[in-house]
Design a protein around this motif. Sequence first.
Motif, PDB file in Angstrom:
ATOM      1  N   THR A 172       0.846  -1.195   0.000  1.00 16.67           N
ATOM      2  CA  THR A 172       0.000   0.000   0.000  1.00 16.67           C
ATOM      3  C   THR A 172       0.881   1.244   0.000  1.00 16.67           C
ATOM      4  N   SER A 173       0.485   2.241  -0.757  1.00 18.26           N
ATOM      5  CA  SER A 173       1.301   3.450  -0.879  1.00 18.26           C
ATOM      6  C   SER A 173       1.360   4.233   0.427  1.00 18.26           C
ATOM      7  N   ASP A 174       0.237   4.264   1.179  1.00 23.17           N
ATOM      8  CA  ASP A 174       0.239   5.004   2.447  1.00 23.17           C
ATOM      9  C   ASP A 174       1.216   4.388   3.432  1.00 23.17           C
ATOM     10  N   ARG A 175       1.186   3.075   3.502  1.00 20.54           N
ATOM     11  CA  ARG A 175       2.090   2.404   4.425  1.00 20.54           C
ATOM     12  C   ARG A 175       3.546   2.607   4.010  1.00 20.54           C
ATOM     13  N   ALA A 176       3.786   2.551   2.703  1.00 16.19           N
ATOM     14  CA  ALA A 176       5.137   2.737   2.208  1.00 16.19           C
ATOM     15  C   ALA A 176       5.656   4.128   2.550  1.00 16.19           C
ATOM     16  N   ALA A 177       4.809   5.135   2.371  1.00 18.35           N
ATOM     17  CA  ALA A 177       5.225   6.507   2.659  1.00 18.35           C
ATOM     18  C   ALA A 177       5.524   6.690   4.141  1.00 18.35           C
ATOM     19  N   ALA A 178       4.672   6.101   4.977  1.00 18.49           N
ATOM     20  CA  ALA A 178       4.878   6.222   6.426  1.00 18.49           C
ATOM     21  C   ALA A 178       6.153   5.513   6.864  1.00 18.49           C
ATOM     22  N   LEU A 179       6.402   4.335   6.281  1.00 24.75           N
ATOM     23  CA  LEU A 179       7.597   3.582   6.659  1.00 24.75           C
ATOM     24  C   LEU A 179       8.860   4.297   6.159  1.00 24.75           C
ATOM     25  N   ARG A 180       8.777   4.884   4.979  1.00 23.73           N
ATOM     26  CA  ARG A 180       9.922   5.631   4.480  1.00 23.73           C
ATOM     27  C   ARG A 180      10.281   6.760   5.442  1.00 23.73           C
ATOM     28  N   THR A 181       9.279   7.516   5.865  1.00 20.04           N
ATOM     29  CA  THR A 181       9.521   8.616   6.791  1.00 20.04           C
ATOM     30  C   THR A 181      10.119   8.116   8.089  1.00 20.04           C
ATOM     31  N   SER A 182       9.590   6.999   8.590  1.00 23.03           N
ATOM     32  CA  SER A 182      10.070   6.438   9.842  1.00 23.03           C
ATOM     33  C   SER A 182      11.519   5.990   9.744  1.00 23.03           C
ATOM     34  N   LEU A 183      11.863   5.321   8.645  1.00 24.30           N
ATOM     35  CA  LEU A 183      13.228   4.823   8.480  1.00 24.30           C
ATOM     36  C   LEU A 183      14.216   5.968   8.312  1.00 24.30           C
ATOM     37  N   GLU A 184      13.856   6.957   7.513  1.00 25.57           N
ATOM     38  CA  GLU A 184      14.783   8.058   7.272  1.00 25.57           C
ATOM     39  C   GLU A 184      14.964   8.931   8.506  1.00 25.57           C
ATOM     40  N   ARG A 185      13.940   9.005   9.345  1.00 23.56           N
ATOM     41  CA  ARG A 185      14.091   9.735  10.601  1.00 23.56           C
ATOM     42  C   ARG A 185      14.970   8.971  11.579  1.00 23.56           C
ATOM     43  N   ALA A 186      14.874   7.636  11.514  1.00 23.09           N
ATOM     44  CA  ALA A 186      15.655   6.807  12.444  1.00 23.09           C
ATOM     45  C   ALA A 186      17.140   6.814  12.099  1.00 23.09           C
ATOM     46  N   ASP A 187      17.456   7.007  10.812  1.00 23.55           N
ATOM     47  CA  ASP A 187      18.866   6.998  10.406  1.00 23.55           C
ATOM     48  C   ASP A 187      19.003   7.844   9.148  1.00 23.55           C
ATOM     49  N   ASP A 188      19.740   8.960   9.251  1.00 23.85           N
ATOM     50  CA  ASP A 188      19.822   9.871   8.112  1.00 23.85           C
ATOM     51  C   ASP A 188      20.719   9.360   6.989  1.00 23.85           C
ATOM     52  N   ARG A 189      21.327   8.189   7.161  1.00 28.51           N
ATOM     53  CA  ARG A 189      22.072   7.602   6.047  1.00 28.51           C
ATOM     54  C   ARG A 189      21.144   7.037   4.980  1.00 28.51           C
ATOM     55  N   LEU A 190      19.926   6.701   5.360  1.00 26.96           N
ATOM     56  CA  LEU A 190      19.006   6.037   4.444  1.00 26.96           C
ATOM     57  C   LEU A 190      18.319   7.015   3.509  1.00 26.96           C
ATOM     58  N   ALA A 191      18.285   6.657   2.217  1.00 29.24           N
ATOM     59  CA  ALA A 191      17.455   7.347   1.225  1.00 29.24           C
ATOM     60  C   ALA A 191      16.528   6.284   0.654  1.00 29.24           C
ATOM     61  N   VAL A 192      15.248   6.369   0.998  1.00 29.72           N
ATOM     62  CA  VAL A 192      14.289   5.306   0.695  1.00 29.72           C
ATOM     63  C   VAL A 192      13.381   5.713  -0.453  1.00 29.72           C
ATOM     64  N   GLU A 193      13.274   4.851  -1.459  1.00 32.01           N
ATOM     65  CA  GLU A 193      12.405   5.076  -2.606  1.00 32.01           C
ATOM     66  C   GLU A 193      11.265   4.066  -2.562  1.00 32.01           C
ATOM     67  N   PRO A 194      10.021   4.484  -2.225  1.00 31.71           N
ATOM     68  CA  PRO A 194       8.894   3.530  -2.175  1.00 31.71           C
ATOM     69  C   PRO A 194       8.302   3.295  -3.562  1.00 31.71           C
ATOM     70  N   VAL A 195       7.985   2.054  -3.853  1.00 31.82           N
ATOM     71  CA  VAL A 195       7.311   1.693  -5.101  1.00 31.82           C
ATOM     72  C   VAL A 195       6.225   0.673  -4.779  1.00 31.82           C
ATOM     73  N   ALA A 196       5.245   0.550  -5.695  1.00 31.98           N
ATOM     74  CA  ALA A 196       4.102  -0.325  -5.443  1.00 31.98           C
ATOM     75  C   ALA A 196       4.222  -1.671  -6.130  1.00 31.98           C
ATOM     76  N   THR A 197       5.139  -1.815  -7.093  1.00 39.71           N
ATOM     77  CA  THR A 197       5.258  -3.071  -7.834  1.00 39.71           C
ATOM     78  C   THR A 197       6.714  -3.475  -7.973  1.00 39.71           C
ATOM     79  N   VAL A 198       6.919  -4.765  -8.194  1.00 37.87           N
ATOM     80  CA  VAL A 198       8.283  -5.255  -8.380  1.00 37.87           C
ATOM     81  C   VAL A 198       8.863  -4.744  -9.698  1.00 37.87           C
ATOM     82  N   ASP A 199       8.011  -4.551 -10.708  1.00 43.09           N
ATOM     83  CA  ASP A 199       8.508  -4.017 -11.980  1.00 43.09           C
ATOM     84  C   ASP A 199       9.100  -2.623 -11.793  1.00 43.09           C
TER      85      ASP A 199
END
Length: 388
Positions: A16-43
Motif C-alpha cells: 500500500t502506498s500510504d504504508r510505504a510513505a509512512a515507513l519511508r519517513t520512519s526509516l529516514e528519521r531513524a537513520d539519516d544515512r538512508l534514502a528510501v524510494e517507495p514503489v508499489a510493484t516489483v517491476d
Amino acid sequence: MSTVRDPIAVVLVANTSDRAAALRTSLERADDRLAVEPVATVDAALEILRDSPVDCVVAIGRPAEPTGLPAVEAVRDRHPALPIVFCPDAALDASGVAEAFDAGATDVARASTDSDRAPVLVRRISNAVASARAVAEAERQRDRLEGFVHGVSHDLRNPLNVAQGRLEMARSEGDLEHVDTAASAVDRTLELIADLLTLAKQGERPGELEPVELSAVAEECWANVATGDATLVVDTDRRILAERGRLKRLLENLFRNSVEHGSTGSRTESGDSVEHGSTSSRVEPGDAVDHGRDDATVVVGDISPMYTTTRAGAVLPSGFFVEDDGPGIPEDERDRVFDVGYTTDRDGTGFGLNIVSEVASAHGWEVAVLDGSRGGARFEITGVERED
C-alpha cells in the motif's frame, strides 16, 4: 556485525502506498544515512535497480502477495548479490522463515512505522548492506591479488631471463658487454619491483578521508611531473574528500600519461608492431611509443552531478576529469588500458594507469576513459564525494 557509515539507498516495495510513505519517513528519521524510494510493484523496483545504484531492497507484504516472496524471487533472479530484507505482514513460523530464505531473502524482519521499532529494521538493513559490501570488497581484493601475482610472474620473468642468459654468455665467451646488458635487465627488474610495491599499496582502502582542494593538489602534482613545455589548465574550485597522498599519485600518473602520450602522431596500441632496425617486435598494450610533444595541453575540470526522478538514485555520480589534446585511445582498447602490465612503450612498466584504477577503486570511485573534447583522451573519475 558492524554497520556501514556511507549512505544507503533503499528501494521499498510495499503493498500500500500510504504504508510505504509512512515507513519511508520512519526509516529516514531513524537513520539519516538512508534514502528510501517507495514503489508499489516489483517491476517499478526492477526499473530503479536497472537505472540507479541501490544498496538494499525491502519487500513488504504477505508471502504470496506480489510484493512478498514473488518480489524477493524476481529481484534475486536479476541481482544475485543485492541485499533483500523481507518484511512479512504477520509473524512467520520456522517453515515460513525458511521459505523466505529459499526465495532469496537476505534477512527477515518485521516492518513497523512505530518510531521505537524503526531502528530495529534500520539495523537489519545496515547489517545486510555491510555484509554485502564486505563480500564485494573481499572479491575485489582477490581479483587484485590475482592481477598482482600475474604481473609479478609475467613482468619480472622477462628481464630476469635476459640477465641470466647474458651472464651465461659472458662466462662462456668472456665478453663483458654481456654483463652491461645483464645489468640493464637487473635495473629494469628493480624498477618493476618498485612499481609493483606501489601498486600493492594503492588498492588498500584508505582510512579517514580529508577535504582536499582539487586545484591546489593538481598544481602541486603538475610540478612533480616532467612536463616540458606542456600546459596545465585547472578549471575547478571543488573540494573533495580523499586521501591526499593517493590522490596525488592518481593525478601524477594521469598527467604523466597525458604528457608522454599527447603526441601529434597516433598512439601505438596493443598488438601493433614497432620497427627496431631490421627486426620488428610486438609491443604490449597502454603507453605510447613516441615521446609526446612539448606543447600538449592538459585540462582538469569538474563533472557536475545530474539529477534523476527517483529519490534512491537522486544524484548521478559527480567527480572530475583529466583531459589531453593528444591522439586519444581507440574505443576497443579503453577497457584494457587499466590492466596490469598494459603498455606499448618498450621502456614502460605498464603499471601507471593500473595504479590510477587502484587508487580510484580504493576510494569507491569509478574511472573511465572517453573521447576528449579536443580529440584526445579524457579520463573521468566519478562517485567522488565533494565538500560544499
